[in-house]
Write an enzyme that holds these catalytic residues in place. Structure first.
Site, PDB file in Angstrom:
ATOM      1  N   ALA A  20       0.838  -1.203   0.000  1.00 27.20           N
ATOM      2  CA  ALA A  20       0.000   0.000   0.000  1.00 27.20           C
ATOM      3  C   ALA A  20       0.864   1.240   0.000  1.00 27.20           C
ATOM      4  O   ALA A  20       1.945   1.259   0.596  1.00 27.20           O
ATOM      5  CB  ALA A  20      -0.871   0.015   1.257  1.00 27.20           C
TER       6      ALA A  20
ATOM      7  N   THR B  56       6.078   3.724   6.631  1.00 24.37           N
ATOM      8  CA  THR B  56       5.594   5.090   6.430  1.00 24.37           C
ATOM      9  C   THR B  56       6.066   5.922   7.611  1.00 24.37           C
ATOM     10  O   THR B  56       6.680   5.409   8.549  1.00 24.37           O
ATOM     11  CB  THR B  56       4.057   5.145   6.402  1.00 24.37           C
ATOM     12  OG1 THR B  56       3.571   4.994   7.743  1.00 24.37           O
ATOM     13  CG2 THR B  56       3.473   4.043   5.540  1.00 24.37           C
TER      14      THR B  56
ATOM     15  N   LYS C 195       8.788   6.003  13.663  1.00 25.77           N
ATOM     16  CA  LYS C 195       9.043   6.315  15.074  1.00 25.77           C
ATOM     17  C   LYS C 195       7.793   6.779  15.827  1.00 25.77           C
ATOM     18  O   LYS C 195       7.834   6.970  17.030  1.00 25.77           O
ATOM     19  CB  LYS C 195      10.098   7.439  15.172  1.00 25.77           C
ATOM     20  CG  LYS C 195      11.458   6.994  14.698  1.00 25.77           C
ATOM     21  CD  LYS C 195      12.406   8.168  14.520  1.00 25.77           C
ATOM     22  CE  LYS C 195      12.531   8.607  13.091  1.00 25.77           C
ATOM     23  NZ  LYS C 195      13.382   7.952  12.177  1.00 25.77           N
TER      24      LYS C 195
ATOM     25  N   GLU D 132      13.296  -1.824  15.875  1.00 27.11           N
ATOM     26  CA  GLU D 132      14.749  -1.576  15.981  1.00 27.11           C
ATOM     27  C   GLU D 132      15.210  -0.502  15.001  1.00 27.11           C
ATOM     28  O   GLU D 132      16.064   0.336  15.313  1.00 27.11           O
ATOM     29  CB  GLU D 132      15.500  -2.891  15.741  1.00 27.11           C
ATOM     30  CG  GLU D 132      17.005  -2.800  15.571  1.00 27.11           C
ATOM     31  CD  GLU D 132      17.725  -2.250  16.778  1.00 27.11           C
ATOM     32  OE1 GLU D 132      17.882  -1.016  16.839  1.00 27.11           O
ATOM     33  OE2 GLU D 132      18.135  -3.044  17.657  1.00 27.11           O
TER      34      GLU D 132
ATOM     35  N   LEU E 294      21.441  -0.430  12.629  1.00 28.86           N
ATOM     36  CA  LEU E 294      22.377  -0.707  13.735  1.00 28.86           C
ATOM     37  C   LEU E 294      21.634  -1.341  14.919  1.00 28.86           C
ATOM     38  O   LEU E 294      20.522  -0.945  15.240  1.00 28.86           O
ATOM     39  CB  LEU E 294      23.028   0.594  14.224  1.00 28.86           C
ATOM     40  CG  LEU E 294      23.901   1.361  13.248  1.00 28.86           C
ATOM     41  CD1 LEU E 294      24.409   2.640  13.933  1.00 28.86           C
ATOM     42  CD2 LEU E 294      25.070   0.508  12.775  1.00 28.86           C
TER      43      LEU E 294
ATOM     44  N   ASP F 166      13.411  14.528  14.998  1.00 27.40           N
ATOM     45  CA  ASP F 166      13.768  13.132  14.773  1.00 27.40           C
ATOM     46  C   ASP F 166      14.681  12.613  15.892  1.00 27.40           C
ATOM     47  O   ASP F 166      14.493  11.510  16.419  1.00 27.40           O
ATOM     48  CB  ASP F 166      14.449  13.042  13.396  1.00 27.40           C
ATOM     49  CG  ASP F 166      14.993  11.669  13.108  1.00 27.40           C
ATOM     50  OD1 ASP F 166      14.183  10.759  12.897  1.00 27.40           O
ATOM     51  OD2 ASP F 166      16.233  11.504  13.117  1.00 27.40           O
TER      52      ASP F 166
ATOM     53  N   LYS G 263      14.154   9.804  18.925  1.00 33.72           N
ATOM     54  CA  LYS G 263      15.036   8.643  19.099  1.00 33.72           C
ATOM     55  C   LYS G 263      15.545   8.531  20.534  1.00 33.72           C
ATOM     56  O   LYS G 263      15.568   7.435  21.104  1.00 33.72           O
ATOM     57  CB  LYS G 263      16.202   8.713  18.110  1.00 33.72           C
ATOM     58  CG  LYS G 263      15.746   8.408  16.674  1.00 33.72           C
ATOM     59  CD  LYS G 263      16.832   8.720  15.674  1.00 33.72           C
ATOM     60  CE  LYS G 263      16.409   8.344  14.270  1.00 33.72           C
ATOM     61  NZ  LYS G 263      17.290   8.887  13.249  1.00 33.72           N
TER      62      LYS G 263
ATOM     63  N   GLY H 258      19.811   5.801   5.604  1.00 35.23           N
ATOM     64  CA  GLY H 258      20.056   5.364   4.235  1.00 35.23           C
ATOM     65  C   GLY H 258      19.148   4.192   3.915  1.00 35.23           C
ATOM     66  O   GLY H 258      18.821   3.396   4.796  1.00 35.23           O
TER      67      GLY H 258
HETATM   68  N1  LIG Z   1      15.481   7.061   5.196  1.00 31.35           N
HETATM   69  C1  LIG Z   1      16.087   6.491   6.201  1.00 31.35           C
HETATM   70  O1  LIG Z   1      17.283   6.376   6.233  1.00 31.35           O
HETATM   71  C2  LIG Z   1      15.307   5.971   7.349  1.00 31.35           C
HETATM   72  C3  LIG Z   1      15.971   5.351   8.400  1.00 31.35           C
HETATM   73  C4  LIG Z   1      15.247   4.883   9.490  1.00 31.35           C
HETATM   74  C5  LIG Z   1      13.876   5.034   9.495  1.00 31.35           C
HETATM   75  N2  LIG Z   1      13.246   5.627   8.459  1.00 31.35           N
HETATM   76  C6  LIG Z   1      11.825   5.728   8.500  1.00 31.35           C
HETATM   77  O2  LIG Z   1      11.259   4.961   7.429  1.00 31.35           O
HETATM   78  C7  LIG Z   1       9.985   5.458   7.127  1.00 31.35           C
HETATM   79  C8  LIG Z   1       9.849   5.587   5.620  1.00 31.35           C
HETATM   80  O3  LIG Z   1      10.782   6.493   5.132  1.00 31.35           O
HETATM   81  P1  LIG Z   1      10.982   6.746   3.568  1.00 31.35           P
HETATM   82  O4  LIG Z   1      12.207   7.498   3.435  1.00 31.35           O
HETATM   83  O5  LIG Z   1      10.877   5.462   2.847  1.00 31.35           O
HETATM   84  O6  LIG Z   1       9.706   7.635   3.247  1.00 31.35           O
HETATM   85  P2  LIG Z   1       9.016   7.891   1.848  1.00 31.35           P
HETATM   86  O7  LIG Z   1       8.377   9.227   1.954  1.00 31.35           O
HETATM   87  O8  LIG Z   1       9.956   7.642   0.729  1.00 31.35           O
HETATM   88  O9  LIG Z   1       7.894   6.757   1.743  1.00 31.35           O
HETATM   89  C9  LIG Z   1       6.764   6.752   2.540  1.00 31.35           C
HETATM   90  C10 LIG Z   1       5.764   5.779   1.936  1.00 31.35           C
HETATM   91  O10 LIG Z   1       4.666   5.687   2.839  1.00 31.35           O
HETATM   92  C11 LIG Z   1       3.454   5.850   2.134  1.00 31.35           C
HETATM   93  N3  LIG Z   1       2.464   6.376   3.063  1.00 31.35           N
HETATM   94  C12 LIG Z   1       2.460   7.558   3.706  1.00 31.35           C
HETATM   95  N4  LIG Z   1       1.364   7.673   4.455  1.00 31.35           N
HETATM   96  C13 LIG Z   1       0.682   6.539   4.303  1.00 31.35           C
HETATM   97  C14 LIG Z   1      -0.523   6.041   4.821  1.00 31.35           C
HETATM   98  N5  LIG Z   1      -1.271   6.759   5.665  1.00 31.35           N
HETATM   99  N6  LIG Z   1      -0.929   4.809   4.442  1.00 31.35           N
HETATM  100  C15 LIG Z   1      -0.205   4.078   3.592  1.00 31.35           C
HETATM  101  N7  LIG Z   1       0.955   4.485   3.080  1.00 31.35           N
HETATM  102  C16 LIG Z   1       1.384   5.703   3.424  1.00 31.35           C
HETATM  103  C17 LIG Z   1       3.809   6.767   1.000  1.00 31.35           C
HETATM  104  O11 LIG Z   1       2.844   6.703  -0.028  1.00 31.35           O
HETATM  105  C18 LIG Z   1       5.165   6.198   0.621  1.00 31.35           C
HETATM  106  O12 LIG Z   1       4.965   5.046  -0.189  1.00 31.35           O
HETATM  107  C19 LIG Z   1       9.833   6.743   7.920  1.00 31.35           C
HETATM  108  O13 LIG Z   1       9.070   6.477   9.078  1.00 31.35           O
HETATM  109  C20 LIG Z   1      11.264   7.092   8.307  1.00 31.35           C
HETATM  110  O14 LIG Z   1      11.338   7.808   9.501  1.00 31.35           O
HETATM  111  C21 LIG Z   1      13.932   6.084   7.379  1.00 31.35           C
HETATM  112  N1  LIG Z   2      16.152  10.788   8.939  1.00 30.54           N
HETATM  113  C1  LIG Z   2      16.690   9.836   9.820  1.00 30.54           C
HETATM  114  C2  LIG Z   2      16.579   8.488   9.242  1.00 30.54           C
HETATM  115  C3  LIG Z   2      16.890   7.432  10.266  1.00 30.54           C
HETATM  116  O1  LIG Z   2      15.899   7.361  11.226  1.00 30.54           O
HETATM  117  C4  LIG Z   2      18.141  10.170  10.052  1.00 30.54           C
HETATM  118  O2  LIG Z   2      18.638  11.014   9.353  1.00 30.54           O
HETATM  119  O3  LIG Z   2      18.759   9.601  10.926  1.00 30.54           O
HETATM  120 NA    NA Z   3      18.524   0.193  14.938  1.00 35.71          NA
END
Ligand SMILES: NC(=O)c1ccc[n+]([C@@H]2O[C@H](COP(=O)([O-])OP(=O)(O)OC[C@H]3O[C@@H](n4cnc5c(N)ncnc54)[C@H](O)[C@@H]3O)[C@@H](O)[C@H]2O)c1
Ligand SMILES: N[C@@H](CCO)C(=O)O
Ligand code: NA
Length: 817
Positions: free
Chosen positions: A504, A555, A579, A606, A613, A678, A682, A797
């Site tokens: 989704a 998401t 988070k 995690e 990590l 953010d 954490k 990343g």
């Molecule tokens: N980018 C990183 O390095 C990293 C690291 C750790 C955690 N995260 C976490 O991972 C998650 C995703 O990050 P991302 O960079 O892939 O984001 P993104 O914006 O690229 O993707 C988000 C996705 O979620 C979907 N979405 C949003 N709201 C929604 C809803 N209500 N129902 C269904 N789908 C929904 C969007 O359509 C999209 O497909 C975030 O919570 C972010 O904090 C990211």
């Molecule tokens: N935006 C977050 C992704 C990891 O949670 C960061 O830069 O650490």
């Molecule tokens: Na971790």
């Protein structure tokens, strides 16, 4: 001598007749004499029943049914018989059909179909089929003749379900075979009374005929030829990967059949079992395959369980009351009344308090059962010694069967553990002291799930499916899908099948319970997806009710988090880098965790701190082994780490933020990183893990973003605004550098007090030498006091985050299996 029985599908087409003749010739070549028992052509017995019922109801439609019967036989003749003989064969079948027509006409006129006449009507199916089979075989070089079993098997006059007089029958069989040299093609299912009136042997009739002949002839084996590869470990319509069982003991076969497996009708086994004659179940259409051998031998079998069979639709009667406790004749009266009403009891349990007896019956018997019991116990009911008879519907019985279960601790634990972890409620349980069968009653909606998860735990040798639902297919979600695709074959080698059932985004979703094609998921979601939000996605996921289910939230949406309770309550585990739940309202988080615990499923996050990590697991390992946390300090933002590690005098701050975004480190809105939100989340997550009941407002922050940046309506506007403040950041940097220091955005928690701030640190500080997007987390504890335990590495990343989520999915699988 072997007795071969061919079912309706084996005599129902040109192809199958050829197969049958091949099988008979094969025996002839090996010098094994055979006798053949056959059923009516497939579907004909049901049509005969229908025609009889219509005729007796005065409905002319019986003629249409009769025409269908006629057409089936004529078609068979045209397809199978040598042209020159067709007229003769048609004439003979025509004569049978004329007799049948006359009888049904009589039934139609007098509007009555006695059981006695019903048996005559039914007998035509086997009689015509035997004639066709014998004629066909003779045309293909065999010497056969029809043996009408009504001349041989003698029964009482209980039409529809007649009892065999074995003395006379056995004598007849032995005498007949002493004088016949041709292969006997015996009509299954039918027999006759001493007066020569046609009778039938009831359910499973042709198998029974085979057992009667096999036993009288002391056959070396009885072969039941059908259209499946023997007895399967469970119902192949419900479970994708089932196996054919090489062997079963008589007792196992009877248990399997009693609980609905299409194996063999239990009473038919008895004559063979008494004489210790092996019965083998073979596939007419795959004659090389050995099928299933049923004998007295308990076979070599690597698993605790042989098979899992089920009855999909039962009703459960609860008979209880204070007045039945310890009254010896109550069970007698209860079951006697049911027996007199010919109500079949499938399953019985009684709690040792003796206050209640529960038993399962077919739903069609429910109304009658209530009446019978109300009549039998009417005095007790009026004196309230017996409570009102309760009947529950929409239930199924699942029986786990196997001789290896005996004296084998852990089999039941496995069973109930798997049901528990998959959220399947057990309504009732029975196990005989023979330990051959553990039967459970579950809700009908859970039947498929029950069979699948039990099949998985007992026969896991081949593959287990992990049914995965993914919300969010942005950066992390799509990377996860790519990683799963790349690892798919390797996991399959480890017997784990990654089955992505649903995906989704925020606008639509797509499902395929057989597994979404990972080469094509984007197009499928966009072009074939259903428009709808996460609630609709979760609705459909819950409705599918699959075992071994995991929900992945990729998401950063609160709407998704709002669904966690419902997801966990449906026994679906969750892993997420989001988070919002773990740093959201404290009480809500507790409730989510409690639900997961109560349902025996996992809620893992995690990747919400330090991405892949091992931060949270490390912290939990410390705590679980009795260590005391003194202080947690870290650079917890990949984005901010990257920015301040790359920010040198002369570079533009806003450009570096853009680079971090392009590298996939930032939150969907980079301000969540830059404003420290953010990082606050954490450190809050870690503080809570360490046992502190804190909220986000308890994490003090010194913001670094000017207000105008925060107020910019879009991310683009924000970057424009940020560009205007590049000099401000350069000044902060210059100040630090003047002291020989670097800038680090540091979170710290000590004794329940958390702070987040931009600090200038010198070369003596462990965070001084950080590079890239690395996170660093140092745990100062009672055991790691002088030199803290440090976890360090890329903390943001797409690849590392998705990999962390993937690892948790596998961890959940290990827990489920
Ligand atoms: N980018 C990183 O390095 C990293 C690291 C750790 C955690 N995260 C976490 O991972 C998650 C995703 O990050 P991302 O960079 O892939 O984001 P993104 O914006 O690229 O993707 C988000 C996705 O979620 C979907 N979405 C949003 N709201 C929604 C809803 N209500 N129902 C269904 N789908 C929904 C969007 O359509 C999209 O497909 C975030 O919570 C972010 O904090 C990211
Ligand atoms: N935006 C977050 C992704 C990891 O949670 C960061 O830069 O650490
Ligand atoms: Na971790």
């Amino acid at each position: 001598m072997k007795v071969l029985k061919f079912g309706g599908t084996s005599v129902g087409s040109a192809e199958s007749l050829a197969q049958v003749v091949g099988i008979l010739k094969d025996n002839q070549e090996k010098g094994t004499p055979v006798a053949v028992v056959n059923s009516a052509l497939s579907g004909i017995t049901n049509l005969l029943v229908e025609a009889g019922q219509l005729a007796s109801a005065g409905d002319e439609q019986y003629k249409t049914v009769l025409s269908t019967i006629e057409r089936r036989h004529i078609q068979m003749i045209e397809e199978t018989m040598a042209t020159a003989t067709q007229a003769q064969v048609l004439e003979k079948i025509g004569a049978y059909l004329q007799q049948l027509r006359d009888i049904l006409h009589g039934v139609f006129l007098i509007r009555e179909l006695s059981k006695r006449t019903g048996d005559v009507v039914l007998s035509f199916g086997e009689r015509m089929a035997s004639y066709l089979l014998s004629t066909y075989a003779n045309q293909h070089g065999l010497a056969t003749e029809v043996l009408d079993a009504r001349k041989i098997i003698v029964t009482d006059a209980n039409f529809g379900n007649a009892r065999v007089f074995f003395d006379k029958t056995n004598k007849n069989i032995v005498n007949h075979f002493a004088s016949s040299s041709k292969i006997q093609i015996i009509t299954g299912f039918i027999a006759a009374t001493e007066e020569g009136v046609t009778s039938t042997l009831g359910r499973g009739g042709s198998d029974y005929t085979a057992a009667i002949f096999g036993s009288a002839l002391n056959a070396e084996k009885i072969e039941i030829w059908t259209d499946v590869d023997g007895v399967m470990t469970t119902d192949p319509r419900q479970v994708k990967k089932t196996y054919s069982l090489a062997s079963l003991s008589y007792a196992e076969a009877m248990e399997m059949s009693h609980f609905g497996a299409k194996v063999i009708y239990p009473p038919t086994i008895a004559p063979a079992m008494i004489k210790n004659i092996p019965i083998s179940i073979r596939n007419t259409f795959n004659p090389e395959f050995e099928g299933t051998l049923i004998s007295s031998q308990s076979s070599n079998w690597d698993f605790d369980v042989k098979g899992i069979s089920s009855i999909s639709e039962v009703s459960l009667v609860n008979f209880q009351g204070s007045g039945i406790m310890g009254v010896p004749n109550v069970p007698y009266r209860l079951f006697n009344a049911l027996s007199e009403a010919e109500i079949n009891v499938i399953f019985i349990t009684q709690a040792s308090s003796e206050r209640s007896i529960s038993f399962a019956i077919s739903p069609e018997d429910a109304q009658r059962t209530k009446q019978v019991l109300e009549a039998e116990f009417s005095p007790e009911l009026s004196l309230h010694k017996v409570d009102a008879i309760e009947i529950r519907h929409d239930l199924s019985v699942v029986a786990t069967i196997g001789e290896n279960m005996r004296h084998q601790p852990g089999v039941a634990a496995k069973l109930f553990g798997a049901l528990g972890r998959n959220g399947i409620n057990v309504v009732s349980i029975a196990q005989g002291t023979s330990e051959l069968n553990i039967s459970v009653v579950v809700e009908k909606k859970d039947l498929g799930k029950t069979l699948n998860c039990l099949h998985d735990i007992y026969f896991l040798s081949d593959e287990t499916r992990l049914n995965i639902f993914i919300a969010g297919v942005g950066l992390i979600g799509s990377t996860l899908l790519a990683q799963m695709k790349a690892q798919y074959e390797n996991l399959l080698k480890e017997h784990l099948k990654i089955n992505i059932v649903g995906i989704a985004n925020s606008k639509q979703f797509y499902f395929d319970s057989e597994g979404i094609d990972l080469d094509n998921w984007k197009a499928l979601l966009l072009e074939k997806g259903t428009k709808g939000n996460i609630d609709g996605f979760v609705d459909q996921m819950v409705d599918l009710n699959l075992s071994n289910a995991v929900f992945v939230d990729n998401t950063s949406s609160q709407l998704v988090v709002e669904n966690y309770q419902r997801i966990l309550n449906n026994s679906i585990s969750i892993t997420t880098p989001n988070k919002l739940a773990s740093s959201g309202d404290f009480m809500k988080l507790q409730e989510i965790k409690q639900t997961a615990m109560r349902r025996g499923v996992k809620f893992f996050y995690e990747t919400s701190v330090g991405a892949g990590l091992p931060v949270i697991t490390t912290l939990n390992d410390l705590l679980n082994s009795g260590d005391k946390i003194q202080r947690i300090e870290g650079v917890l933002s990949g984005t901010l780490s990257y920015i301040f590690n790359s920010f040198k005098v002369g570079t533009s701050f806003s450009e570096i933020v853009k680079q971090a975004q392009a590298a996939g480190f930032t939150e969907p809105d980079p301000r969540d990183d830059l404003n420290g939100m953010d990082v606050r989340r954490k450190i809050l997550i870690l503080s809570r893990e360490a046992g502190y009941q804190m909220d986000i407002s308890d994490v003090a922050i010194e913001g670094i973003l000017p207000d105008s940046c925060m107020q910019a309506p879009t991310v683009d506007d924000f970057f424009t605004e940020l560009g205007k403040h590049d000099h401000h950041f350069e000044n902060i940097l210059k100040e630090a550098e003047a002291d020989g220091k670097v800038l680090r955005f540091i979170a710290c928690m000590e004794k329940g007090k958390a702070t987040v701030s931009l600090k200038a640190v010198g070369p003596e500080h462990p965070f001084f030498s950080l590079s890239g997007s690395d996170n660093i987390i140092s745990f100062t504890t009672s055991r790691y006091l002088e030199r803290p335990l440090v976890v360090k590495g890329p903390g943001a990343g797409a690849e590392v985050t998705a990999a962390g989520v993937f690892a948790e999915v596998i961890r959940i699988f290990n827990h489920l299996s």
